[in-house]
Design a protein around this motif. Structure first.
Motif, PDB file in Angstrom:
ATOM      1  N   LEU A 275     -18.565   6.422  16.457  1.00 15.16           N
ATOM      2  CA  LEU A 275     -17.864   6.343  15.171  1.00 15.16           C
ATOM      3  C   LEU A 275     -16.453   6.916  15.270  1.00 15.16           C
ATOM      4  CD1 LEU A 275     -20.789   7.361  12.785  1.00 15.16           C
ATOM      5  CD2 LEU A 275     -19.776   5.095  13.048  1.00 15.16           C
ATOM      6  N   ASN A 276     -16.288   7.960  16.059  1.00 11.72           N
ATOM      7  CA  ASN A 276     -14.963   8.563  16.206  1.00 11.72           C
ATOM      8  C   ASN A 276     -13.985   7.597  16.873  1.00 11.72           C
ATOM      9  OD1 ASN A 276     -13.231  11.044  16.033  1.00 11.72           O
ATOM     10  ND2 ASN A 276     -13.173  10.721  18.249  1.00 11.72           N
ATOM     11  N   ASN A 277     -14.479   6.796  17.831  1.00 11.86           N
ATOM     12  CA  ASN A 277     -13.611   5.807  18.475  1.00 11.86           C
ATOM     13  C   ASN A 277     -13.055   4.819  17.451  1.00 11.86           C
ATOM     14  OD1 ASN A 277     -13.970   6.905  21.002  1.00 11.86           O
ATOM     15  ND2 ASN A 277     -15.617   5.505  21.580  1.00 11.86           N
ATOM     16  N   ILE A 278     -13.910   4.375  16.521  1.00 14.92           N
ATOM     17  CA  ILE A 278     -13.467   3.406  15.512  1.00 14.92           C
ATOM     18  C   ILE A 278     -12.478   4.052  14.540  1.00 14.92           C
ATOM     19  CG2 ILE A 278     -14.230   1.923  13.625  1.00 14.92           C
ATOM     20  CD1 ILE A 278     -16.867   1.573  15.097  1.00 14.92           C
ATOM     21  N   ILE A 303     -29.448   0.865   8.134  1.00 16.41           N
ATOM     22  CA  ILE A 303     -28.333   1.554   7.503  1.00 16.41           C
ATOM     23  C   ILE A 303     -27.057   0.848   7.927  1.00 16.41           C
ATOM     24  CG2 ILE A 303     -28.168   3.235   9.381  1.00 16.41           C
ATOM     25  CD1 ILE A 303     -27.128   5.223   7.268  1.00 16.41           C
ATOM     26  N   MET A 304     -26.157   0.634   6.992  1.00 15.46           N
ATOM     27  CA  MET A 304     -24.916  -0.082   7.256  1.00 15.46           C
ATOM     28  C   MET A 304     -23.740   0.875   7.111  1.00 15.46           C
ATOM     29  SD  MET A 304     -23.382  -3.487   5.395  1.00 15.46           S
ATOM     30  CE  MET A 304     -24.863  -4.404   5.790  1.00 15.46           C
ATOM     31  N   ILE A 305     -22.896   0.901   8.137  1.00 18.00           N
ATOM     32  CA  ILE A 305     -21.693   1.736   8.127  1.00 18.00           C
ATOM     33  C   ILE A 305     -20.481   0.817   8.223  1.00 18.00           C
ATOM     34  CG2 ILE A 305     -20.477   3.637   9.252  1.00 18.00           C
ATOM     35  CD1 ILE A 305     -23.178   4.348  10.596  1.00 18.00           C
ATOM     36  N   LYS A 306     -19.512   1.020   7.332  1.00 12.97           N
ATOM     37  CA  LYS A 306     -18.285   0.219   7.344  1.00 12.97           C
ATOM     38  C   LYS A 306     -17.076   1.137   7.449  1.00 12.97           C
ATOM     39  CE  LYS A 306     -19.691  -3.887   4.700  1.00 12.97           C
ATOM     40  NZ  LYS A 306     -19.387  -4.699   3.496  1.00 12.97           N
ATOM     41  N   THR A 361     -14.471  -8.016  11.287  1.00 18.22           N
ATOM     42  CA  THR A 361     -13.723  -9.036  10.551  1.00 18.22           C
ATOM     43  C   THR A 361     -12.320  -8.488  10.337  1.00 18.22           C
ATOM     44  OG1 THR A 361     -14.509  -8.141   8.443  1.00 18.22           O
ATOM     45  CG2 THR A 361     -15.750  -9.976   9.392  1.00 18.22           C
ATOM     46  N   SER A 362     -11.325  -9.344  10.532  1.00 16.99           N
ATOM     47  CA  SER A 362      -9.953  -8.846  10.461  1.00 16.99           C
ATOM     48  C   SER A 362      -8.994  -9.965  10.079  1.00 16.99           C
ATOM     49  CB  SER A 362      -9.545  -8.245  11.809  1.00 16.99           C
ATOM     50  OG  SER A 362      -8.256  -7.673  11.737  1.00 16.99           O
ATOM     51  N   THR A 363      -7.897  -9.561   9.443  1.00 19.38           N
ATOM     52  CA  THR A 363      -6.806 -10.469   9.091  1.00 19.38           C
ATOM     53  C   THR A 363      -5.497  -9.815   9.499  1.00 19.38           C
ATOM     54  OG1 THR A 363      -8.070 -11.268   7.187  1.00 19.38           O
ATOM     55  CG2 THR A 363      -5.716 -11.789   7.242  1.00 19.38           C
ATOM     56  N   LEU A 364      -4.673 -10.561  10.206  1.00 17.04           N
ATOM     57  CA  LEU A 364      -3.396 -10.011  10.661  1.00 17.04           C
ATOM     58  C   LEU A 364      -2.560  -9.520   9.483  1.00 17.04           C
ATOM     59  CD1 LEU A 364      -2.243 -12.419  13.532  1.00 17.04           C
ATOM     60  CD2 LEU A 364      -2.783  -9.981  13.713  1.00 17.04           C
ATOM     61  N   ASN A 365      -1.982  -8.329   9.667  1.00 18.88           N
ATOM     62  CA  ASN A 365      -1.089  -7.694   8.688  1.00 18.88           C
ATOM     63  C   ASN A 365      -1.789  -7.319   7.380  1.00 18.88           C
ATOM     64  OD1 ASN A 365       1.147  -8.069  10.468  1.00 18.88           O
ATOM     65  ND2 ASN A 365       1.308 -10.194   9.752  1.00 18.88           N
ATOM     66  N   GLU A 366      -3.119  -7.387   7.368  1.00 17.89           N
ATOM     67  CA  GLU A 366      -3.855  -6.983   6.166  1.00 17.89           C
ATOM     68  C   GLU A 366      -4.872  -5.883   6.453  1.00 17.89           C
ATOM     69  OE1 GLU A 366      -5.562 -10.147   3.955  1.00 17.89           O
ATOM     70  OE2 GLU A 366      -3.702 -11.327   3.866  1.00 17.89           O
ATOM     71  N   GLY A 367      -5.479  -5.900   7.627  1.00 16.26           N
ATOM     72  CA  GLY A 367      -6.430  -4.852   7.953  1.00 16.26           C
ATOM     73  C   GLY A 367      -7.690  -5.373   8.617  1.00 16.26           C
ATOM     74  N   SER A 368      -8.592  -4.442   8.934  1.00 17.83           N
ATOM     75  CA  SER A 368      -9.820  -4.774   9.657  1.00 17.83           C
ATOM     76  C   SER A 368     -11.008  -4.046   9.038  1.00 17.83           C
ATOM     77  CB  SER A 368      -9.705  -4.385  11.133  1.00 17.83           C
ATOM     78  OG  SER A 368      -8.577  -4.982  11.738  1.00 17.83           O
ATOM     79  N   VAL A 369     -12.196  -4.619   9.258  1.00 19.13           N
ATOM     80  CA  VAL A 369     -13.447  -3.992   8.832  1.00 19.13           C
ATOM     81  C   VAL A 369     -14.400  -3.989  10.027  1.00 19.13           C
ATOM     82  CG1 VAL A 369     -15.419  -4.073   7.282  1.00 19.13           C
ATOM     83  CG2 VAL A 369     -13.159  -4.779   6.455  1.00 19.13           C
ATOM     84  N   PHE A 370     -14.783  -2.794  10.471  1.00 20.04           N
ATOM     85  CA  PHE A 370     -15.791  -2.634  11.515  1.00 20.04           C
ATOM     86  C   PHE A 370     -17.114  -2.311  10.830  1.00 20.04           C
ATOM     87  CE2 PHE A 370     -12.002  -2.256  13.952  1.00 20.04           C
ATOM     88  CZ  PHE A 370     -12.324  -2.587  15.258  1.00 20.04           C
ATOM     89  N   GLN A 371     -18.107  -3.153  11.064  1.00 14.83           N
ATOM     90  CA  GLN A 371     -19.406  -2.984  10.406  1.00 14.83           C
ATOM     91  C   GLN A 371     -20.477  -2.698  11.455  1.00 14.83           C
ATOM     92  OE1 GLN A 371     -20.451  -5.947   7.440  1.00 14.83           O
ATOM     93  NE2 GLN A 371     -22.593  -5.827   8.008  1.00 14.83           N
ATOM     94  N   ILE A 372     -21.204  -1.601  11.260  1.00 19.00           N
ATOM     95  CA  ILE A 372     -22.274  -1.190  12.178  1.00 19.00           C
ATOM     96  C   ILE A 372     -23.600  -1.212  11.425  1.00 19.00           C
ATOM     97  CG2 ILE A 372     -23.186   0.690  13.587  1.00 19.00           C
ATOM     98  CD1 ILE A 372     -20.306   1.622  14.000  1.00 19.00           C
ATOM     99  N   ILE A 373     -24.608  -1.826  12.027  1.00 19.13           N
ATOM    100  CA  ILE A 373     -25.953  -1.862  11.447  1.00 19.13           C
ATOM    101  C   ILE A 373     -26.900  -1.164  12.417  1.00 19.13           C
ATOM    102  CG2 ILE A 373     -27.839  -3.324  10.643  1.00 19.13           C
ATOM    103  CD1 ILE A 373     -25.765  -5.466  10.014  1.00 19.13           C
ATOM    104  N   LEU A 374     -27.563  -0.109  11.947  1.00 19.88           N
ATOM    105  CA  LEU A 374     -28.483   0.673  12.772  1.00 19.88           C
ATOM    106  C   LEU A 374     -29.866   0.696  12.133  1.00 19.88           C
ATOM    107  CD1 LEU A 374     -26.212   3.750  13.580  1.00 19.88           C
ATOM    108  CD2 LEU A 374     -26.934   1.989  15.202  1.00 19.88           C
ATOM    109  N   PRO A 375     -30.924   0.743  12.956  1.00 21.74           N
ATOM    110  CA  PRO A 375     -32.273   0.886  12.387  1.00 21.74           C
ATOM    111  C   PRO A 375     -32.382   2.200  11.615  1.00 21.74           C
ATOM    112  CG  PRO A 375     -32.376   0.273  14.703  1.00 21.74           C
ATOM    113  CD  PRO A 375     -30.953   0.617  14.413  1.00 21.74           C
TER     114      PRO A 375
END
Length: 379
Positions: A275-278, A303-306, A361-375
């Motif tokens: 998570l720290n890397n992201i 559990i979902m982490i965004k 998911t990402s859009t140039l010049n708008e931002g990114s979303v990193f989504q993690i799904i864990l049991p």
């Protein structure tokens, strides 16, 4: 030579079986013929009344000797037996030839497989076995062998690429330190400020080397999940926000988090690293006065982490390669911001080891979303 001897052994074995079968059939047939034909005739002759005795006369010159029906049939039976034996021998020889042909044909495929195996080494993994019949056992074995070669080829290619990239990444900070030392050597009377400047640059290079080595050790370690424990995810994320708060404040980035308290089972050190890397990447690639939000929620099973930012974004063509070791979206820009190029690769490996998934998911010049799904393991 081994295949030839095997061919001879199989041919001899099948020949013996055929000859034994023919001999057994011949014996049974002859015995049945004797019992079914000769015995009734012999019984019939015995039941006839004996002819009256007459004086013995020499009639050899008068009439030929008359044989009994049993003797005639016995003679015919011998001719039949002889013909039957010839036919059986012919059939056995034909069977042996057919068996030899079939054995030779099948062992030819094995010989092709053997030669292909001998031809393979670490520099020639691209060769494949092409057999005409892919449905029999040998063909299926060749197919599985080709799949194994394909996996080995991919593994060797990945290993080679990883080693080359690692060497390149390690060389960069070493070159920086070498250049700074050479500059000091060229100066006639370096001042204390000169020493301090080059000292700071060398110190940063050493820290970068240590970071790369640490990341390499984590990537190559397959025993990372030995220490499993119950983790309070909300507390872990709060600690990460505190850890990265100083860097965020320097760029006036708003770093927030939200979610309900939840516990999961995993390795706390590794999940913290992932998570720290992201989060750290988000701070690097988000312009000043931006915002990063970390949210987490749970379902019945997961559990979902965004991690959402409004940074520079990522081009769609780069997303499929984002988690490969040493992959950089923009070589010049990412090097100026630092980093080992292993962070996201390590993150994906840690998530995979926890049987989770990560997507972007990402859009140039708008931002990114990193989504993690864990049991999820609720307590």
């Amino acid at each position: 030579m081994k295949f030839k001897s095997l061919k001879i052994k199989l041919t001899i074995l099948i020949s013996l079986v055929l000859i034994g079968t023919v001999a057994l059939l011949t014996f049974i047939t002859f015995k049945n013929v004797d019992n079914r034909i000769l015995q009734p005739i012999q019984n019939f002759e015995l039941s006839q009344p004996a002819a009256p005795s007459t004086p013995t006369e020499d009639l050899s010159d008068v009439a030929p000797v008359v044989t009994s029906p049993a003797e005639e049939i016995q003679g015919l039976n011998k001719n039949f037996q002889l013909s039957y034996v010839y036919w059986m021998i012919g059939i056995a020889l034909l069977g042996i030839l057919i068996c030899y042909y079939l054995i030779q044909k099948n062992l030819k495929s094995l010989l092709t497989l053997k030669n292909s195996v001998q031809d393979v080494n670490e520099h020639r993994l691209s060769s494949r076995i092409d057999l005409p019949n892919k449905e029999d056992e040998v063909g299926q074995l060749a197919h599985e062998y080709n799949l194994m070669l394909e996996r080995l080829e991919q593994s060797f290619a990945y290993q080679k690429s990883f080693a080359e990239n690692a060497a390149h990444e390690l060389k960069t900070p070493l070159t920086t330190m070498k250049l700074n030392l050479q500059i000091l050597d060229l100066e006639e009377k370096p001042t204390l400020d000169d020493y301090k400047e080059h000292h700071d640059i060398s110190k940063n290079s050493i820290n970068q080397l240590i970071d790369i080595v640490d990341q390499l050790l984590l990537v190559s370690n397959n025993e990372l999940l030995q220490n499993i424990e119950e983790i309070s995810l909300d507390l872990l994320i709060m600690d990460l926000v505190t850890l990265n708060e100083t860097d965020a404040i320097e760029k006036n980035i708003e770093l927030t988090h939200q979610g309900t308290p939840v516990k999961i089972i995993g390795n706390k050190v590794l999940l913290t690293q992932a998570l720290n890397n992201i989060i750290n990447n988000g701070i690097k690639y988000t312009p000043a006065n931006g915002a990063i939000n970390i949210s987490y929620s749970k379902t019945k099973e997961n559990i979902m982490i965004k991690v959402t930012d409004n940074g520079i974004g990522i081009d769609q063509k780069d997303i499929p390669f984002l988690f490969e070791p040493f992959y950089r979206v923009d070589e010049s820009r990412t090097r100026s911001l630092g980093g080992s190029g292993l962070g996201l690769s390590l993150t994906k490996k840690i998530i995979d080891m926890h049987h989770g998934k990560i997507k972007v998911t990402s859009t140039l010049n708008e931002g990114s979303v990193f989504q993690i799904i864990l049991p999820l393991t609720s307590r």
